[in-house]
Scaffold this motif. Structure first.
Motif, PDB file in Angstrom:
ATOM      1  N   GLY A  68       0.736  -1.154  -0.014  1.00  0.00           N
ATOM      2  CA  GLY A  68       0.009  -0.009  -0.307  1.00  0.00           C
ATOM      3  C   GLY A  68       0.885   1.145  -0.019  1.00  0.00           C
ATOM      4  N   PHE A  69       2.090   1.231  -0.098  1.00  0.00           N
ATOM      5  CA  PHE A  69       2.818   2.292  -0.266  1.00  0.00           C
ATOM      6  C   PHE A  69       3.931   2.167  -1.199  1.00  0.00           C
ATOM      7  N   ILE A  70       4.395   3.376  -1.937  1.00  0.00           N
ATOM      8  CA  ILE A  70       5.313   3.238  -3.070  1.00  0.00           C
ATOM      9  C   ILE A  70       6.563   3.705  -2.170  1.00  0.00           C
ATOM     10  N   THR A  71       7.518   2.841  -2.071  1.00  0.00           N
ATOM     11  CA  THR A  71       8.837   3.737  -1.527  1.00  0.00           C
ATOM     12  C   THR A  71       9.777   4.098  -2.478  1.00  0.00           C
ATOM     13  N   LEU A  72      10.668   4.897  -1.943  1.00  0.00           N
ATOM     14  CA  LEU A  72      11.713   5.727  -2.889  1.00  0.00           C
ATOM     15  C   LEU A  72      12.233   4.820  -3.886  1.00  0.00           C
ATOM     16  N   ASP A  73      12.707   3.488  -3.288  1.00  0.00           N
ATOM     17  CA  ASP A  73      13.214   2.616  -4.006  1.00  0.00           C
ATOM     18  C   ASP A  73      12.426   1.977  -4.892  1.00  0.00           C
ATOM     19  N   GLU A  74      11.153   1.666  -4.522  1.00  0.00           N
ATOM     20  CA  GLU A  74      10.203   1.036  -5.636  1.00  0.00           C
ATOM     21  C   GLU A  74       9.960   2.148  -6.702  1.00  0.00           C
ATOM     22  N   LEU A  75       9.788   3.472  -6.569  1.00  0.00           N
ATOM     23  CA  LEU A  75       9.577   4.184  -7.332  1.00  0.00           C
ATOM     24  C   LEU A  75      10.690   4.534  -8.430  1.00  0.00           C
ATOM     25  N   SER A 114      18.970  10.903  -4.733  1.00  0.00           N
ATOM     26  CA  SER A 114      18.613  12.172  -3.944  1.00  0.00           C
ATOM     27  C   SER A 114      17.892  13.192  -4.443  1.00  0.00           C
ATOM     28  N   ASP A 115      17.774  13.200  -5.899  1.00  0.00           N
ATOM     29  CA  ASP A 115      16.878  14.230  -6.547  1.00  0.00           C
ATOM     30  C   ASP A 115      15.427  13.666  -6.571  1.00  0.00           C
ATOM     31  N   LEU A 116      15.153  12.342  -6.755  1.00  0.00           N
ATOM     32  CA  LEU A 116      14.149  11.706  -6.622  1.00  0.00           C
ATOM     33  C   LEU A 116      13.421  12.185  -4.903  1.00  0.00           C
ATOM     34  N   LYS A 117      14.409  11.781  -4.217  1.00  0.00           N
ATOM     35  CA  LYS A 117      13.895  11.898  -2.623  1.00  0.00           C
ATOM     36  C   LYS A 117      13.606  13.605  -2.485  1.00  0.00           C
ATOM     37  N   SER A 118      14.290  14.268  -3.005  1.00  0.00           N
ATOM     38  CA  SER A 118      13.939  15.609  -2.532  1.00  0.00           C
ATOM     39  C   SER A 118      12.525  16.299  -3.580  1.00  0.00           C
ATOM     40  N   THR A 119      12.233  15.394  -4.509  1.00  0.00           N
ATOM     41  CA  THR A 119      11.142  15.810  -5.374  1.00  0.00           C
ATOM     42  C   THR A 119       9.887  15.369  -4.703  1.00  0.00           C
TER      43      THR A 119
END
Length: 187
Positions: A42-49, A63-68
């Motif tokens: 039920g969650f999309i983690t940063l790793d999955e994304l 790191s860019d993905l995380k900040s967005t």
């Protein structure tokens, strides 16, 4: 003349990003969310994304993905829940397409665009890609959407029968189009 071609290209990009019907768009977003949520928690983690974007050929720096994305994740959650994902989608839509998709004008292309949207929505339901929506496939989508109809196969089968004009026990694209034109009233 060339600028008209460019405008048409932008319209096509916009329509492929967002369907004209809010209810169809919600189904599409749910399907995308489910595909990205690899472990089904039920969650999309940063790793999955990051993995999903990579599979699409869109490698992004973590790191860019995380900040967005970080500002869309609720503090107590491990990743984006569906509501967070919808908010992120809406923001990206407004940033890249100006959010103009909510008010489509009538045009000669609108019938073709509606047909394309319906075909896209049909694919959401037709999980095995055989060109038909079975009761099991319809039930799976209804469950994913959290609709009570998805919990009882008898109700799902009645839904199928109500639109199954050729009485083969499944819904083909033509039957689906007829159903959606009744259910989804154009704005």
């Amino acid at each position: 003349m060339e600028s008209n071609g460019e405008n048409k290209k932008v319209e096509r990009q916009s329509s492929s990003f967002r369907l004209r019907s809010p209810s169809l768009n919600a189904l599409r977003l749910q399907r995308i969310f489910d595909l990205f949520d690899k472990n089904g928690d039920g969650f999309i983690t940063l790793d999955e994304l990051s993995q999903a974007l990579s599979r699409l050929g869109l490698d992004a720096d973590l790191s860019d993905l995380k900040s967005t994305v970080e500002s869309y994740i609720q503090p107590e959650n491990a990743g984006l829940n569906f509501d967070d994902f919808t908010s992120l989608h809406k923001t990206l839509d407004e940033s890249f397409f100006g959010g103009a998709g909510d008010c489509y004008e009538s045009s000669p292309d609108s019938a073709a665009a509606e047909e394309a949207d319906l075909a896209e929505a049909f694919k959401v339901f037709d999980e095995n890609g055989d060109g038909f929506i079975s009761a099991r496939e319809l039930q799976a989508v209804l469950k994913k959407l959290g609709l009570p109809e998805g919990s009882e196969m008898e109700r799902v089968e009645k839904m199928i029968v109500s639109v199954d004009r050729n009485q083969d026990g499944r819904v083909d694209f033509s039957e689906f189009k007829n159903m959606m034109r009744i259910v989804v009233i154009p704005s």
